[in-house]
Motif scaffolding. Structure first.
Motif, PDB file in Angstrom:
ATOM      1  N   ILE A 489       0.850  -1.197   0.000  1.00 26.82           N
ATOM      2  CA  ILE A 489       0.000   0.000   0.000  1.00 26.82           C
ATOM      3  C   ILE A 489       0.880   1.239   0.000  1.00 26.82           C
ATOM      4  CG2 ILE A 489      -1.691   1.309   1.338  1.00 26.82           C
ATOM      5  CD1 ILE A 489      -2.826  -1.335   2.320  1.00 26.82           C
ATOM      6  N   VAL A 490       0.560   2.183  -0.893  1.00 26.62           N
ATOM      7  CA  VAL A 490       1.374   3.389  -1.004  1.00 26.62           C
ATOM      8  C   VAL A 490       0.641   4.636  -0.530  1.00 26.62           C
ATOM      9  CG1 VAL A 490       0.709   3.821  -3.410  1.00 26.62           C
ATOM     10  CG2 VAL A 490       2.876   4.715  -2.555  1.00 26.62           C
ATOM     11  N   THR A 491      -0.673   4.695  -0.686  1.00 27.19           N
ATOM     12  CA  THR A 491      -1.448   5.840  -0.207  1.00 27.19           C
ATOM     13  C   THR A 491      -2.780   5.357   0.351  1.00 27.19           C
ATOM     14  OG1 THR A 491      -2.490   6.220  -2.361  1.00 27.19           O
ATOM     15  CG2 THR A 491      -0.471   7.464  -1.875  1.00 27.19           C
ATOM     16  N   THR A 492      -3.331   6.120   1.274  1.00 25.49           N
ATOM     17  CA  THR A 492      -4.668   5.858   1.823  1.00 25.49           C
ATOM     18  C   THR A 492      -5.451   7.155   1.839  1.00 25.49           C
ATOM     19  OG1 THR A 492      -3.952   6.262   4.109  1.00 25.49           O
ATOM     20  CG2 THR A 492      -3.822   3.994   3.283  1.00 25.49           C
ATOM     21  N   THR A 493      -6.762   7.059   1.727  1.00 24.80           N
ATOM     22  CA  THR A 493      -7.614   8.227   1.748  1.00 24.80           C
ATOM     23  C   THR A 493      -8.978   7.845   2.279  1.00 24.80           C
ATOM     24  OG1 THR A 493      -8.664   9.965   0.413  1.00 24.80           O
ATOM     25  CG2 THR A 493      -8.297   7.836  -0.653  1.00 24.80           C
ATOM     26  N   GLU A 494      -9.673   8.787   2.895  1.00 24.59           N
ATOM     27  CA  GLU A 494     -11.005   8.524   3.425  1.00 24.59           C
ATOM     28  C   GLU A 494     -12.088   8.768   2.393  1.00 24.59           C
ATOM     29  OE1 GLU A 494     -11.621  10.747   6.947  1.00 24.59           O
ATOM     30  OE2 GLU A 494     -10.035   9.736   8.080  1.00 24.59           O
ATOM     31  N   SER A 495     -11.750   9.424   1.276  1.00 23.89           N
ATOM     32  CA  SER A 495     -12.728   9.700   0.229  1.00 23.89           C
ATOM     33  C   SER A 495     -12.451   8.825  -0.979  1.00 23.89           C
ATOM     34  CB  SER A 495     -12.677  11.180  -0.177  1.00 23.89           C
ATOM     35  OG  SER A 495     -11.370  11.517  -0.624  1.00 23.89           O
ATOM     36  N   THR A 496     -13.402   8.765  -1.894  1.00 27.64           N
ATOM     37  CA  THR A 496     -13.243   7.945  -3.090  1.00 27.64           C
ATOM     38  C   THR A 496     -12.067   8.454  -3.910  1.00 27.64           C
ATOM     39  OG1 THR A 496     -15.621   7.599  -3.140  1.00 27.64           O
ATOM     40  CG2 THR A 496     -14.400   7.067  -5.143  1.00 27.64           C
ATOM     41  N   PRO A 497     -11.099   7.606  -4.253  1.00 25.50           N
ATOM     42  CA  PRO A 497      -9.920   8.045  -4.987  1.00 25.50           C
ATOM     43  C   PRO A 497     -10.252   8.433  -6.414  1.00 25.50           C
ATOM     44  CG  PRO A 497      -9.939   5.664  -4.797  1.00 25.50           C
ATOM     45  CD  PRO A 497     -11.076   6.169  -3.964  1.00 25.50           C
ATOM     46  N   ALA A 498      -9.440   9.339  -6.945  1.00 31.44           N
ATOM     47  CA  ALA A 498      -9.649   9.819  -8.304  1.00 31.44           C
ATOM     48  C   ALA A 498      -9.335   8.781  -9.366  1.00 31.44           C
ATOM     49  CB  ALA A 498      -8.836  11.079  -8.535  1.00 31.44           C
ATOM     50  N   PRO A 499      -8.218   8.021  -9.256  1.00 30.62           N
ATOM     51  CA  PRO A 499      -7.892   7.061 -10.303  1.00 30.62           C
ATOM     52  C   PRO A 499      -8.978   5.996 -10.443  1.00 30.62           C
ATOM     53  CG  PRO A 499      -6.016   7.415  -8.871  1.00 30.62           C
ATOM     54  CD  PRO A 499      -7.188   8.063  -8.219  1.00 30.62           C
ATOM     55  N   GLY A 556       3.005   1.365   3.394  1.00 33.39           N
ATOM     56  CA  GLY A 556       4.000   0.400   3.861  1.00 33.39           C
ATOM     57  C   GLY A 556       3.385  -0.925   4.268  1.00 33.39           C
ATOM     58  N   ASP A 557       2.077  -0.938   4.603  1.00 30.09           N
ATOM     59  CA  ASP A 557       1.390  -2.201   4.861  1.00 30.09           C
ATOM     60  C   ASP A 557       1.250  -2.965   3.552  1.00 30.09           C
ATOM     61  OD1 ASP A 557       1.122  -1.454   7.511  1.00 30.09           O
ATOM     62  OD2 ASP A 557      -0.864  -0.586   7.228  1.00 30.09           O
ATOM     63  N   VAL A 558       1.122  -4.283   3.656  1.00 32.08           N
ATOM     64  CA  VAL A 558       1.093  -5.094   2.438  1.00 32.08           C
ATOM     65  C   VAL A 558      -0.244  -5.784   2.283  1.00 32.08           C
ATOM     66  CG1 VAL A 558       3.579  -5.473   2.495  1.00 32.08           C
ATOM     67  CG2 VAL A 558       2.075  -7.121   3.612  1.00 32.08           C
ATOM     68  N   VAL A 569      -6.279  -9.840   2.880  1.00 29.29           N
ATOM     69  CA  VAL A 569      -6.043  -9.230   4.187  1.00 29.29           C
ATOM     70  C   VAL A 569      -4.926  -8.211   4.053  1.00 29.29           C
ATOM     71  CG1 VAL A 569      -6.818 -11.223   5.522  1.00 29.29           C
ATOM     72  CG2 VAL A 569      -4.414 -11.042   4.853  1.00 29.29           C
ATOM     73  N   VAL A 570      -4.857  -7.325   5.044  1.00 28.39           N
ATOM     74  CA  VAL A 570      -3.773  -6.344   5.116  1.00 28.39           C
ATOM     75  C   VAL A 570      -2.857  -6.745   6.270  1.00 28.39           C
ATOM     76  CG1 VAL A 570      -3.147  -3.923   5.425  1.00 28.39           C
ATOM     77  CG2 VAL A 570      -5.241  -4.521   4.185  1.00 28.39           C
ATOM     78  N   LEU A 571      -1.560  -6.860   5.987  1.00 26.41           N
ATOM     79  CA  LEU A 571      -0.555  -7.239   6.979  1.00 26.41           C
ATOM     80  C   LEU A 571       0.429  -6.097   7.167  1.00 26.41           C
ATOM     81  CD1 LEU A 571       0.281 -10.873   5.753  1.00 26.41           C
ATOM     82  CD2 LEU A 571      -1.486 -10.180   7.386  1.00 26.41           C
ATOM     83  N   ARG A 572       0.990  -6.004   8.352  1.00 26.72           N
ATOM     84  CA  ARG A 572       2.032  -5.006   8.633  1.00 26.72           C
ATOM     85  C   ARG A 572       3.342  -5.740   8.908  1.00 26.72           C
ATOM     86  NH1 ARG A 572       0.206  -0.242  12.236  1.00 26.72           N
ATOM     87  NH2 ARG A 572      -0.749   0.207  10.200  1.00 26.72           N
ATOM     88  N   PRO A 573       4.353  -5.551   8.053  1.00 30.18           N
ATOM     89  CA  PRO A 573       5.633  -6.256   8.251  1.00 30.18           C
ATOM     90  C   PRO A 573       6.306  -5.843   9.555  1.00 30.18           C
ATOM     91  CG  PRO A 573       5.479  -5.304   6.043  1.00 30.18           C
ATOM     92  CD  PRO A 573       4.355  -4.723   6.844  1.00 30.18           C
ATOM     93  N   LEU A 574       6.911  -6.816  10.235  1.00 28.23           N
ATOM     94  CA  LEU A 574       7.662  -6.580  11.461  1.00 28.23           C
ATOM     95  C   LEU A 574       9.124  -6.952  11.228  1.00 28.23           C
ATOM     96  CD1 LEU A 574       5.140  -8.089  14.060  1.00 28.23           C
ATOM     97  CD2 LEU A 574       5.414  -5.689  13.416  1.00 28.23           C
TER      98      LEU A 574
END
Length: 616
Positions: A489-499, A556-558, A569-574
């Motif tokens: 994941i590179v970006t997150t947003t609370e609204s509907t993304p443009a792309p 940074g989450d994958v 699922v979304v995982l966070r690397p440790l």
């Protein structure tokens, strides 16, 4: 001339001019509320009703009720002097009385192995732990919740004693040892009761709904429908069932085992003769059309909604009557996380008498330890004894195991737990991707029908799973399973993304062509409007995927596909502790707007890239 007084003449022309008409004297000419000059006169209140005035009987009842409660303030409080252990339990003898008299109860001992008396059990909603009402128990003042007081007044008879088991009275709630022991014999208490009364409390048209339910028949003839419409017209019927489903009873966790373990159930919609069977209740809910909504409707969109609860409970009741213990962790998670309890341990202990859980009720142990042990028991049990005992198919076993993972996640936990352990105390608050929330309600469900009806249509992880095992370590248990790391994941947003996807394929947030361009425009998959509610949109780095996840995911989450799982699922690397392990923290389930991802095309082509990941 009309006479104004039978004792006086109509004419004021008296023969003696010195005589004065008494009506013109001081006493008749004015009325004063001041008692000056009348110190010797004592005014006594007359309780007799005046003509055309309200009947004061209700006022007198309220006065007597207040007087009885006032008298209880001077009564010594009740104290438990003995411990309920072994096979013994307390039974409440509810003495007869009218609606205004103080509730009086006598406690007696009964055996859970072979009861010598016929008794009933009361299933009700605590609503609150505040005990702001008083009754008499063995002649002493006993504090109860106001909701229980209303229930006891409703079921009390005028001329006959009632033997009934009530948890708030028959168990010393302040003694953790006794509470744990009584929970362990709860199955016998409810199994051997003559009847379980489900008290929903008073609500609008509750009595009419009971009458409606009793007259319902399997056939839908014109005469039957006409009779039902006279009792409750369609719109009033819809409103009444809606109010029924909104009763607090449907939100409590303990009531589930209370009705599942019962031999006979009577549902009370306010007391008196307003009673119906559980089958009547199922019929009412089944015949009521679901509300149509394009947005987020909590009554329909969340797991554990009232209609779904009734469907699960009905199946569990059928299993109990067939002598089968319950082994479906998916159902238990849905019910527990969608219920309220005064103690978070009850989210597990409420099902103790119905399952093969090896954990004995103990209210002194930590909640975290209880939840971890329960998750381990079910994972090991599904792979071992449950599979052979219930003859579970591989598909059903995989779905149950994955439901544990999808119900967990660090973003769905209150307690400090491993990320793969569900937090039973964390309620459902988002519409799920991995499961359906609308259940088919049938009175006699077939075996494993629930699993088939509630599984989502997605197959992101394919039809086969690989590793799925618990790894005990000094730092706590970990879960190892097979997965495909899909993207970052590179970006997150609370609204509907443009792309948005186009005929050239998906584009990343940088605008560069992604390698997912091989997927045409038809690959785009839109989530439901309910799934969007409360979610965060995300973009991935390489493939430019657009998806939805729980708020809290970060760049940074994958994105990962669990082999055998239905949704990503979304995982966070440790930081890796050794080269042999790739530790991750599980965050949440997610949705990717790609048919190739959600329906298994990606995992089928990339199966060889699967690797073992460790969830901590």
């Amino acid at each position: 001339m009309v006479s104004v007084s039978p004792r006086m003449r109509d004419s004021l022309d008296y023969e003696d001019p010195d005589l004065i008409d008494p009506r013109m004297s001081f006493g008749f000419s004015s009325i004063s509320l001041d008692n000056s000059g009348y110190e010797d006169v004592h005014i006594v209140a007359d309780a007799r009703p005046f003509s055309a005035s309200p009947d004061p009987s209700s006022s007198r009842r309220r006065r007597r009720h207040r007087h009885s409660e006032t008298n209880l303030e001077h009564v010594q409080p009740f104290r438990y002097t003995t411990l309920a252990d072994g096979h013994l339990f307390r039974l409440a003898v509810l003495k007869p009385g009218n609606s205004t008299e103080t509730i009086e109860i006598e406690l007696i001992w009964e055996s859970s192995k072979a009861p010598s008396r016929e008794y009933k059990c009361l299933s009700y909603c605590w609503q609150t732990t505040v005990q702001d009402a008083d009754i008499l128990v063995n002649g002493y003042r006993f504090e109860v919740t106001s909701n229980l007081l209303t229930a006891l007044r409703s079921i009390r008879r005028r001329k006959q004693k009632t033997l009934i088991w009530v948890d708030q009275i028959c168990i010393n709630q302040n003694d953790f040892e006794e509470r744990g022991h009584q929970v362990s014999i709860m199955k016998h208490i409810y199994n051997r009761a003559k009847q379980v009364i489900v008290w929903l409390g008073d609500f609008d048209r509750g009595d009419k709904l009971c009458e409606y339910a009793k007259k319902m028949k399997r056939n839908d003839s014109e005469s039957v429908r006409s009779t039902l419409n006279r009792i409750l017209p369609p719109r009033q019927f819809q409103d009444a069932v809606q109010k029924l489903l909104e009763r607090p009873w449907f939100t409590r966790v303990w009531v589930i085992s209370e009705v599942c373990l019962a031999s006979t159930i009577r549902v009370s919609c306010g007391g008196g003769e307003a009673l119906m069977s559980w089958e009547n209740l199922v019929g009412l809910v089944r015949d009521r059309a679901s509300q149509q909504s394009t947005g987020f409707l909590k009554q329909e969109a969340l797991l554990g909604n009232p209609k779904q609860r009734i469907a699960i409970i009905t199946e569990m009741m059928a299993q109990q009557k067939a002598g089968q213990l319950h082994t479906d962790i998916t159902q238990l998670l849905i019910l527990a996380k969608g219920s309220n309890a005064t103690n978070d341990r009850d989210k597990v202990y409420a099902f103790h008498s119905m399952t093969l859980l090896s954990t004995n009720p103990d209210y002194t142990r930590s909640v975290e330890g209880l939840y971890i042990d329960t998750a381990q028991d079910y994972i090991n049990g599904i792979e071992a004894c449950y599979a052979g005992w219930r003859e579970l198919s591989e598909t059903t076993r995989t779905f149950q195991l994955m439901s544990i993972v999808y119900s967990a996640g660090a973003l769905h936990q209150h307690y400090n737990l491993p990320s793969w352990v569900p937090d039973w105390a964390f309620t459902w608050h988002l519409a799920p991707f991995w499961a359906k929330t609308v259940a088919s309600i049938v009175t006699v469900p077939s075996r494993d029908a629930w699993t088939e009806s509630m599984r989502s249509e997605y197959r992101a992880g394919g039809d086969h799973r690989d590793n799925f095992e618990i790894m005990p370590t000094d730092a706590g248990p970990k879960l190892r399973l097979s997965a495909i790391i899909l993207d970052t994941i590179v970006t997150t947003t609370e609204s509907t993304p443009a792309p948005t996807p186009n005929s050239e394929g998906h584009r990343s947030v940088s605008g560069k062509q992604s390698r997912s361009s091989k997927y045409p425009k038809s690959d785009h998959l839109e989530p439901t409007s309910a799934s969007r509610y409360g979610r965060t949109f995300f973009h991935t780095l390489e493939s430019g995927y657009v998806g939805l996840a729980t708020p809290g995911v970060e760049p940074g989450d994958v994105l990962a596909l669990l082999l055998g799982g239905d949704v990503p699922v979304v995982l966070r690397p440790l930081p890796p502790r050794n080269s042999a392990q790739k530790p991750f923290k599980l965050l949440c389930e997610c949705f990717v707007q790609s048919r190739a991802v959600m329906f298994g095309d990606v995992v089928s082509k990339g199966w060889v890239s699967a690797e073992d990941v460790v969830l901590v």
